[in-house]
Structure formats: C-alpha cells, structure tokens
Design a protein around this motif. Structure first.
Motif, PDB file in Angstrom:
ATOM      1  N   LYS A 255       0.771  -1.217  -0.083  1.00 47.55           N
ATOM      2  CA  LYS A 255      -0.189  -0.127  -0.069  1.00 47.55           C
ATOM      3  C   LYS A 255       0.985   1.175   0.077  1.00 47.55           C
ATOM      4  O   LYS A 255       0.655   2.130  -0.821  1.00 47.55           O
ATOM      5  N   THR A 256       1.814   1.176   0.793  1.00 45.90           N
ATOM      6  CA  THR A 256       2.578   2.443   0.818  1.00 45.90           C
ATOM      7  C   THR A 256       3.480   2.703  -0.449  1.00 45.90           C
ATOM      8  O   THR A 256       3.537   3.780  -1.058  1.00 45.90           O
ATOM      9  N   SER A 257       3.949   1.429  -1.041  1.00 46.80           N
ATOM     10  CA  SER A 257       4.466   1.742  -2.343  1.00 46.80           C
ATOM     11  C   SER A 257       3.454   1.940  -3.182  1.00 46.80           C
ATOM     12  O   SER A 257       3.956   3.079  -4.184  1.00 46.80           O
ATOM     13  N   LEU A 258       2.488   1.467  -3.473  1.00 49.82           N
ATOM     14  CA  LEU A 258       1.294   2.051  -4.304  1.00 49.82           C
ATOM     15  C   LEU A 258       0.860   3.396  -4.095  1.00 49.82           C
ATOM     16  O   LEU A 258       0.784   4.114  -5.100  1.00 49.82           O
ATOM     17  N   GLN A 259       0.766   3.955  -2.863  1.00 48.96           N
ATOM     18  CA  GLN A 259       0.673   5.302  -2.814  1.00 48.96           C
ATOM     19  C   GLN A 259       1.673   6.338  -3.133  1.00 48.96           C
ATOM     20  O   GLN A 259       1.232   7.412  -3.623  1.00 48.96           O
ATOM     21  N   ALA A 260       2.977   5.794  -2.922  1.00 48.15           N
ATOM     22  CA  ALA A 260       3.869   6.667  -3.494  1.00 48.15           C
ATOM     23  C   ALA A 260       4.007   6.643  -5.143  1.00 48.15           C
ATOM     24  O   ALA A 260       4.024   7.686  -5.815  1.00 48.15           O
TER      25      ALA A 260
ATOM     26  N   LYS B  26       1.200   9.072  -6.272  1.00 44.44           N
ATOM     27  CA  LYS B  26       1.278  10.193  -5.902  1.00 44.44           C
ATOM     28  C   LYS B  26       2.120  10.584  -7.099  1.00 44.44           C
ATOM     29  O   LYS B  26       1.966  11.454  -7.690  1.00 44.44           O
ATOM     30  N   SER B  27       3.298   9.695  -7.592  1.00 44.93           N
ATOM     31  CA  SER B  27       3.885  10.189  -8.710  1.00 44.93           C
ATOM     32  C   SER B  27       2.944  10.236 -10.006  1.00 44.93           C
ATOM     33  O   SER B  27       3.114  11.048 -10.720  1.00 44.93           O
ATOM     34  N   VAL B  28       2.086   9.085 -10.212  1.00 44.11           N
ATOM     35  CA  VAL B  28       1.406   9.045 -11.485  1.00 44.11           C
ATOM     36  C   VAL B  28       0.112  10.378 -11.366  1.00 44.11           C
ATOM     37  O   VAL B  28       0.075  10.872 -12.389  1.00 44.11           O
TER      38      VAL B  28
ATOM     39  N   SER C 257       0.820  13.271  -9.811  1.00 45.24           N
ATOM     40  CA  SER C 257       1.636  14.386 -10.534  1.00 45.24           C
ATOM     41  C   SER C 257       1.697  14.483 -12.013  1.00 45.24           C
ATOM     42  O   SER C 257       1.598  15.454 -12.527  1.00 45.24           O
ATOM     43  N   SER C 258       2.319  13.158 -12.607  1.00 45.35           N
ATOM     44  CA  SER C 258       2.604  13.168 -14.035  1.00 45.35           C
ATOM     45  C   SER C 258       1.057  13.392 -14.588  1.00 45.35           C
ATOM     46  O   SER C 258       0.929  14.217 -15.598  1.00 45.35           O
ATOM     47  N   TRP C 259      -0.091  12.875 -13.982  1.00 42.22           N
ATOM     48  CA  TRP C 259      -1.363  13.007 -14.637  1.00 42.22           C
ATOM     49  C   TRP C 259      -1.951  14.458 -14.592  1.00 42.22           C
ATOM     50  O   TRP C 259      -2.241  15.247 -15.380  1.00 42.22           O
ATOM     51  N   ARG C 260      -1.486  15.194 -13.361  1.00 42.37           N
ATOM     52  CA  ARG C 260      -1.853  16.665 -13.520  1.00 42.37           C
ATOM     53  C   ARG C 260      -1.195  17.484 -14.378  1.00 42.37           C
ATOM     54  O   ARG C 260      -1.546  18.507 -15.075  1.00 42.37           O
ATOM     55  N   VAL C 261       0.153  17.063 -14.682  1.00 40.16           N
ATOM     56  CA  VAL C 261       1.006  17.722 -15.720  1.00 40.16           C
ATOM     57  C   VAL C 261       0.377  17.430 -17.042  1.00 40.16           C
ATOM     58  O   VAL C 261      -0.012  18.338 -17.721  1.00 40.16           O
ATOM     59  N   GLU C 262       0.127  16.274 -17.495  1.00 42.39           N
ATOM     60  CA  GLU C 262      -0.645  15.827 -18.764  1.00 42.39           C
ATOM     61  C   GLU C 262      -1.977  16.601 -18.802  1.00 42.39           C
ATOM     62  O   GLU C 262      -2.233  17.221 -19.754  1.00 42.39           O
ATOM     63  N   ILE C 263      -2.791  16.768 -17.662  1.00 40.85           N
ATOM     64  CA  ILE C 263      -4.001  17.432 -17.619  1.00 40.85           C
ATOM     65  C   ILE C 263      -3.900  18.915 -18.141  1.00 40.85           C
ATOM     66  O   ILE C 263      -4.461  19.543 -18.835  1.00 40.85           O
ATOM     67  N   THR C 264      -2.841  19.561 -17.342  1.00 43.69           N
ATOM     68  CA  THR C 264      -2.569  20.893 -17.453  1.00 43.69           C
ATOM     69  C   THR C 264      -2.061  21.167 -19.037  1.00 43.69           C
ATOM     70  O   THR C 264      -2.643  21.848 -19.747  1.00 43.69           O
ATOM     71  N   LYS C 265      -1.281  20.140 -19.579  1.00 48.65           N
ATOM     72  CA  LYS C 265      -0.850  20.245 -20.850  1.00 48.65           C
ATOM     73  C   LYS C 265      -2.108  19.877 -21.796  1.00 48.65           C
ATOM     74  O   LYS C 265      -2.251  20.726 -22.832  1.00 48.65           O
TER      75      LYS C 265
END
Length: 347
Positions: free
Chosen positions: A92-97, A100-102, A104-112
């Motif tokens: 769970k901790t690994s998946l949460q990390a 979180k990374s995905v 952040s990447s998704w937010r970047v893609e959404i913004t783009k």
C-alpha cells in the motif's frame, strides 16, 4: 397416702412415661426413616448430578481441547494474516507513492491537455472565422463575377446598340435631308395644292427624324416616353410596351425620375403603371431590368401590401406613379389604369 397407692401411682406414671417414651422413639424412628429416605433420594440426585457433571466435564474437556486446537489454528492464521497485512501495508505504501507520482504526472498531462484544448479551440475559432471570411469572399467574388458578366453583357449590348444607333443616325440624316429637299421642291412646284393631311404627315415625319422618337412618343432626357390613354393591367401594360419595342418606364436615378415626373401629363390624381414590382420576392422591389431600387418616392405609408381584407391574399405587388408629384403607390397588379412605356431615342 398409703404406700401401695403410692406405688401404684408411681407404676402408673412409669407406664405412662414408657408409653410416651415409646411414642417418642417411634416418632424418632419415623423421622429417621423420613430423613433416610430424603437423604437417599438426595444421594441419588447428587449421584445423578455428579454423573451428569462428569459427562459435562468430559464434554467440556473435549470442547476445550477442540477450542485449544482451533485457537492454535487461529493463532497460526492470525500470524499469517499479520504477516500478510504487513506485506500489504508495504505494498500500500509503495502503491501510494506510485499513485502520488502518477497523479503528479497526470496533473502535468491534464494541464498540458487543457492548454492544448484552449489552443485547439482558439485555432478552431480562427479557422471558422477564416472559413466565414472565405465564404463571404467567395460570395463577393461570385457576385462580382456575376456583376462583371452582367456588365460585360450590358456593355456588349450597349456597343451593339451604339453601332446600330450610328447606322440609324446616318440613315435618319440622309432620310431627313431627302425629305426636306423633296418637301421644298414639292412646295415650290405646287404650294397651293398641298393638302393638310400630307402636311401633317410630313410634319410628324420630320418630328420623328428630329427627336428620334416614334409617332405618339415624347422625347425627354434622351429617352422616348409613351403615355397611354388605354387602361390595362400591369402585365398587359408591360406586354404592350415590349410589343412597341420598349419597356415599362423605370427611373433608377433621381435625374431620370425628375425627367419622367415633369413629362407625365395630368394631375396628382392621375396614376400610370411603371416598371417596378416585388412579385418575385415580397418586400424586395425591383425595376423591370431586375435592379433593386436606390431612390425612394413612396407616397404616405406605401408600400403596405394591402390585401383588401384578405380577399386578395397575394397583396399589392405592382407600383404606379402619379402626375405632378411623381409619387409611387403599390397596387393590385390586376388593376386597370394607363401606363408609361420608355425606350432610347434614335438620335
């Protein structure tokens, strides 16, 4: 009291005592019997309860053993679950990390994507605007081409008419000179015998040659006008004008309107058909050469397309012009009134 009587009395008392004692003993025995019987029954009940307790004890002991086995199994399962829980917690901790990374990447893609969408919408709007401009430009080009074609046709027709007019002018000039010469010689030879009818005819012929307008037509502003005395419908009037090699009068400019207004005979109550109609498209008034009107001389509230209380649903689609004022009114095309024809003067 005598000794014997005393003895008897004592014996009597002893017997009574013994009887009482026996009765007490019997009562005691009875009580012991009852107690023994109760005790026996209690002992039986206690023995039965003890046997039941032993059976229950054995049963409970078996259940205890079974529960201990189940407890040991449960402890093993709990240990396994604890191990699995710890493993899952780590996952769970690994998946949460990773999430979180995905994220952040998704937010970047959404913004783009949002930026690209705004750019796309802007480009689409610009493209639509340019497409609209191109359509308008194409329409303008088409109209210009049509106008150019019409102008070319009109120019060609004008050149043709000018050439024809030049030939006619030469012919009219020669004819005029010949007729004037013949009239002079005719008058010199027989001045007293010229008949009035011949003189009228020759004078009319000279007028035609000088003005370039046919008999009964009047010259005004370089055009010939025919003011009918007969009354026809608008269509009949146009047919008659075309039969006379002319057309229903039309005045696309203020100058031409002013010339016609001055030439019309009669008073302001006299109306004549002119070449103006909206029969093709209601409200779109055009001259008989299919050009839209650019001047306005409507009288009162005309055109009002009156339907005569719906007895004529097509309304008033033809225009008439009055004398003196030169004002226009829309009227029913089947109304019968005089009309005005026009054509170009031959000279």
């Amino acid at each position: 009291m005598s000794p014997v009587r005393e003895i008897k009395q004592r014996l009597f008392l002893s017997a009574k005592f013994l009887i009482s004692l026996n009765l007490l003993f019997l009562l005691f025995v009875i009580i012991l019997g009852i107690l023994f019987s109760s005790e026996k029954k209690a002992h039986q009940v206690t023995s039965q309860s003890l046997r039941d307790l032993n059976i229950s004890y054995v049963k409970v002991q078996g259940e205890k053993t079974s529960l201990e086995k189940d407890l040991n199994v449960s402890r093993g399962e709990a240990k396994a679950l604890t191990t699995k829980y710890n493993s899952l917690s780590q996952e769970k901790t690994s998946l949460q990390a990773e999430l979180k990374s995905v994220w952040s990447s998704w937010r970047v893609e959404i913004t783009k994507t949002e930026r690209l969408t705004r750019e796309k919408n802007s480009k689409v709007e610009e493209l639509d605007r340019k497409r609209t401009e191109l359509i308008k430009r194409d329409e303008t080009i088409t109209q210009l081409r049509q106008s150019n074609t019409k102008i070319s046709q009109d120019l060609e027709e004008t050149n043709k008419n000018l050439n024809e007019q030049k030939r006619n002018n030469t012919l009219w000039s020669h004819l005029k000179e010949s007729i004037e010469k013949e009239m002079k010689e005719y008058k010199d030879k027989q001045p007293s015998q010229i008949r009035d009818q011949e003189k009228t005819f020759l004078d009319s012929l000279l007028q035609v040659l000088e003005t370039g307008c046919d008999f009964t037509w009047e010259l005004a502003g370089g055009k010939c006008f025919f003011f009918s005395s007969e009354k026809h419908t608008w269509e009949q009037s146009r047919d008659d004008c075309q039969a006379k090699k002319g057309e229903l009068a039309f005045t696309p400019t203020e100058t031409e309107w002013e010339i016609l207004k001055k030439a019309i005979p009669g008073n302001s109550k006299d109306f004549y058909w002119i070449g103006l109609t909206d029969s093709d498209t209601e409200g779109s008034w055009r001259w008989v050469d299919n050009k839209t009107i650019t001047i306005n001389h409507w009288l009162n509230n005309d055109p009002d397309n009156w339907t005569n209380n719906d007895t004529k649903p097509e309304g008033e689609n033809c225009a008439k012009m009055n004398a003196v004022e030169g004002g226009w009114m829309d009227a029913f095309c089947d109304e019968q009134i005089p009309y005005i024809c026009q054509t170009m003067a031959a000279v």
